[in-house]
Design a protein around this motif. Structure first.
Motif, PDB file in Angstrom:
ATOM      1  N   ALA A 142       0.823  -1.186   0.000  1.00 18.50           N
ATOM      2  CA  ALA A 142       0.000   0.000   0.000  1.00 18.50           C
ATOM      3  C   ALA A 142       0.873   1.258   0.000  1.00 18.50           C
ATOM      4  N   LEU A 143       1.934   1.225   0.778  1.00 14.91           N
ATOM      5  CA  LEU A 143       2.801   2.397   0.856  1.00 14.91           C
ATOM      6  C   LEU A 143       3.498   2.671  -0.478  1.00 14.91           C
ATOM      7  N   VAL A 144       3.880   1.611  -1.178  1.00 20.37           N
ATOM      8  CA  VAL A 144       4.518   1.776  -2.486  1.00 20.37           C
ATOM      9  C   VAL A 144       3.528   2.347  -3.495  1.00 20.37           C
ATOM     10  N   ALA A 145       2.288   1.876  -3.471  1.00 16.56           N
ATOM     11  CA  ALA A 145       1.275   2.389  -4.385  1.00 16.56           C
ATOM     12  C   ALA A 145       0.966   3.851  -4.096  1.00 16.56           C
ATOM     13  N   LEU A 146       0.914   4.225  -2.813  1.00 20.49           N
ATOM     14  CA  LEU A 146       0.667   5.626  -2.461  1.00 20.49           C
ATOM     15  C   LEU A 146       1.813   6.520  -2.914  1.00 20.49           C
ATOM     16  N   SER A 147       3.039   6.071  -2.728  1.00 21.86           N
ATOM     17  CA  SER A 147       4.168   6.897  -3.154  1.00 21.86           C
ATOM     18  C   SER A 147       4.240   6.991  -4.677  1.00 21.86           C
ATOM     19  N   PHE A 148       3.892   5.911  -5.368  1.00 22.08           N
ATOM     20  CA  PHE A 148       3.887   5.947  -6.826  1.00 22.08           C
ATOM     21  C   PHE A 148       2.810   6.898  -7.344  1.00 22.08           C
ATOM     22  N   SER A 149       1.625   6.852  -6.755  1.00 27.12           N
ATOM     23  CA  SER A 149       0.568   7.745  -7.216  1.00 27.12           C
ATOM     24  C   SER A 149       0.882   9.201  -6.866  1.00 27.12           C
ATOM     25  N   GLY A 150       1.538   9.441  -5.742  1.00 23.70           N
ATOM     26  CA  GLY A 150       1.969  10.797  -5.416  1.00 23.70           C
ATOM     27  C   GLY A 150       2.983  11.321  -6.415  1.00 23.70           C
ATOM     28  N   ALA A 151       3.886  10.450  -6.844  1.00 24.96           N
ATOM     29  CA  ALA A 151       4.875  10.851  -7.844  1.00 24.96           C
ATOM     30  C   ALA A 151       4.215  11.145  -9.191  1.00 24.96           C
ATOM     31  N   ILE A 152       3.216  10.360  -9.548  1.00 24.25           N
ATOM     32  CA  ILE A 152       2.493  10.608 -10.796  1.00 24.25           C
ATOM     33  C   ILE A 152       1.764  11.952 -10.736  1.00 24.25           C
ATOM     34  N   GLY A 153       1.122  12.248  -9.608  1.00 21.95           N
ATOM     35  CA  GLY A 153       0.417  13.518  -9.457  1.00 21.95           C
ATOM     36  C   GLY A 153       1.345  14.708  -9.533  1.00 21.95           C
ATOM     37  N   LEU A 154       2.490  14.605  -8.879  1.00 19.80           N
ATOM     38  CA  LEU A 154       3.459  15.706  -8.943  1.00 19.80           C
ATOM     39  C   LEU A 154       4.060  15.840 -10.337  1.00 19.80           C
ATOM     40  N   THR A 155       4.173  14.729 -11.057  1.00 21.04           N
ATOM     41  CA  THR A 155       4.659  14.791 -12.442  1.00 21.04           C
ATOM     42  C   THR A 155       3.689  15.568 -13.316  1.00 21.04           C
ATOM     43  N   PHE A 156       2.387  15.313 -13.144  1.00 20.28           N
ATOM     44  CA  PHE A 156       1.398  16.091 -13.892  1.00 20.28           C
ATOM     45  C   PHE A 156       1.517  17.577 -13.567  1.00 20.28           C
ATOM     46  N   LEU A 157       1.691  17.895 -12.291  1.00 15.45           N
ATOM     47  CA  LEU A 157       1.823  19.297 -11.895  1.00 15.45           C
ATOM     48  C   LEU A 157       3.065  19.932 -12.517  1.00 15.45           C
ATOM     49  N   MET A 158       4.184  19.227 -12.479  1.00 14.31           N
ATOM     50  CA  MET A 158       5.417  19.776 -13.041  1.00 14.31           C
ATOM     51  C   MET A 158       5.327  19.897 -14.563  1.00 14.31           C
ATOM     52  N   THR A 166      -4.515  10.368  -3.493  1.00 17.05           N
ATOM     53  CA  THR A 166      -3.409   9.787  -2.731  1.00 17.05           C
ATOM     54  C   THR A 166      -3.511  10.163  -1.262  1.00 17.05           C
ATOM     55  N   ILE A 167      -3.839  11.416  -0.972  1.00 15.38           N
ATOM     56  CA  ILE A 167      -4.004  11.843   0.421  1.00 15.38           C
ATOM     57  C   ILE A 167      -5.162  11.099   1.071  1.00 15.38           C
ATOM     58  N   LEU A 168      -6.262  10.937   0.340  1.00 15.46           N
ATOM     59  CA  LEU A 168      -7.397  10.163   0.856  1.00 15.46           C
ATOM     60  C   LEU A 168      -7.000   8.714   1.104  1.00 15.46           C
ATOM     61  N   GLY A 169      -6.260   8.137   0.179  1.00 19.43           N
ATOM     62  CA  GLY A 169      -5.778   6.766   0.360  1.00 19.43           C
ATOM     63  C   GLY A 169      -4.870   6.631   1.564  1.00 19.43           C
ATOM     64  N   PHE A 170      -4.045   7.632   1.812  1.00 18.26           N
ATOM     65  CA  PHE A 170      -3.177   7.599   2.986  1.00 18.26           C
ATOM     66  C   PHE A 170      -4.002   7.527   4.265  1.00 18.26           C
ATOM     67  N   PHE A 171      -5.053   8.347   4.350  1.00 15.45           N
ATOM     68  CA  PHE A 171      -5.880   8.338   5.548  1.00 15.45           C
ATOM     69  C   PHE A 171      -6.704   7.064   5.660  1.00 15.45           C
ATOM     70  N   LEU A 172      -7.088   6.471   4.541  1.00 11.27           N
ATOM     71  CA  LEU A 172      -7.832   5.212   4.602  1.00 11.27           C
ATOM     72  C   LEU A 172      -6.937   4.052   5.029  1.00 11.27           C
ATOM     73  N   VAL A 173      -5.680   4.062   4.572  1.00 11.29           N
ATOM     74  CA  VAL A 173      -4.770   2.967   4.902  1.00 11.29           C
ATOM     75  C   VAL A 173      -4.209   3.123   6.314  1.00 11.29           C
ATOM     76  N   PHE A 174      -3.767   4.324   6.664  1.00  6.83           N
ATOM     77  CA  PHE A 174      -3.064   4.511   7.927  1.00  6.83           C
ATOM     78  C   PHE A 174      -3.907   5.155   9.017  1.00  6.83           C
ATOM     79  N   GLY A 175      -5.159   5.447   8.778  1.00  5.31           N
ATOM     80  CA  GLY A 175      -5.978   6.120   9.773  1.00  5.31           C
ATOM     81  C   GLY A 175      -6.951   5.221  10.504  1.00  5.31           C
ATOM     82  N   ARG A 176      -6.756   3.920  10.443  1.00  7.74           N
ATOM     83  CA  ARG A 176      -7.698   2.996  11.058  1.00  7.74           C
ATOM     84  C   ARG A 176      -7.548   2.884  12.563  1.00  7.74           C
ATOM     85  N   GLY A 177      -6.424   3.277  13.099  1.00  6.94           N
ATOM     86  CA  GLY A 177      -6.222   3.209  14.539  1.00  6.94           C
ATOM     87  C   GLY A 177      -5.730   1.858  15.020  1.00  6.94           C
ATOM     88  N   ASP A 178      -5.249   1.011  14.117  1.00  5.79           N
ATOM     89  CA  ASP A 178      -4.697  -0.265  14.552  1.00  5.79           C
ATOM     90  C   ASP A 178      -3.240  -0.087  14.951  1.00  5.79           C
TER      91      ASP A 178
END
Length: 126
Positions: free
Chosen positions: A1-17, A107-119
């Motif tokens: 999950a962390l790799v997918a989030l970082s990859f999608s963040g990189a894709i988003g920043l690539t579009f911005l750049m 990606t930010i939403l995915g981060f909170f869904l993956v890491f915000g469960r409180g486990d």
């Protein structure tokens, strides 16, 4: 999950750049949406600290945080449209920035869904 989030963040920043750095566009005004990327999670963090963790009903503090977060996200999508409307940037750059916004906010939403469960493995440990 962390790799997918970082990859999608990189894709988003690539579009911005690409919306800024391509020679045809060549204007760096769309980089101001980076401010919205950084302040987007802040209302959620504040609401999580302030409100009690009762799952019975939604708290007013959490609802206010959702409201402010929605305003930040809408502003991030509105800024490139306004810049393109006043011809500060081209419409192609606006499209690339909007695509980058969609990917980054998902990606930010995915981060909170993956890491915000409180486990045991959550963002609070970082």
């Amino acid at each position: 999950a962390l790799v997918a989030l970082s990859f999608s963040g990189a894709i988003g920043l690539t579009f911005l750049m690409l919306g800024c750095a391509l020679e045809y566009y060549g204007v760096y005004w769309p980089l101001f949406v980076l401010i919205f990327y950084f302040i987007c999670p802040i209302p959620h963090f504040i609401a999580r600290r302030v409100s009690d963790d009762s799952d019975a009903a939604s708290s007013a503090c959490r609802e206010l945080a959702y409201f402010f977060t929605t305003g930040i996200v809408v502003s991030a999508f509105g800024l490139p449209i306004i810049l393109a409307r006043v011809e500060a940037i081209k419409w192609g750059a606006c499209g690339l920035v909007l695509a980058g916004n969609a990917v980054i906010f998902l990606t930010i939403l995915g981060f909170f869904l993956v890491f915000g469960r409180g486990d045991d493995f959550s963002w609070e440990q970082w």
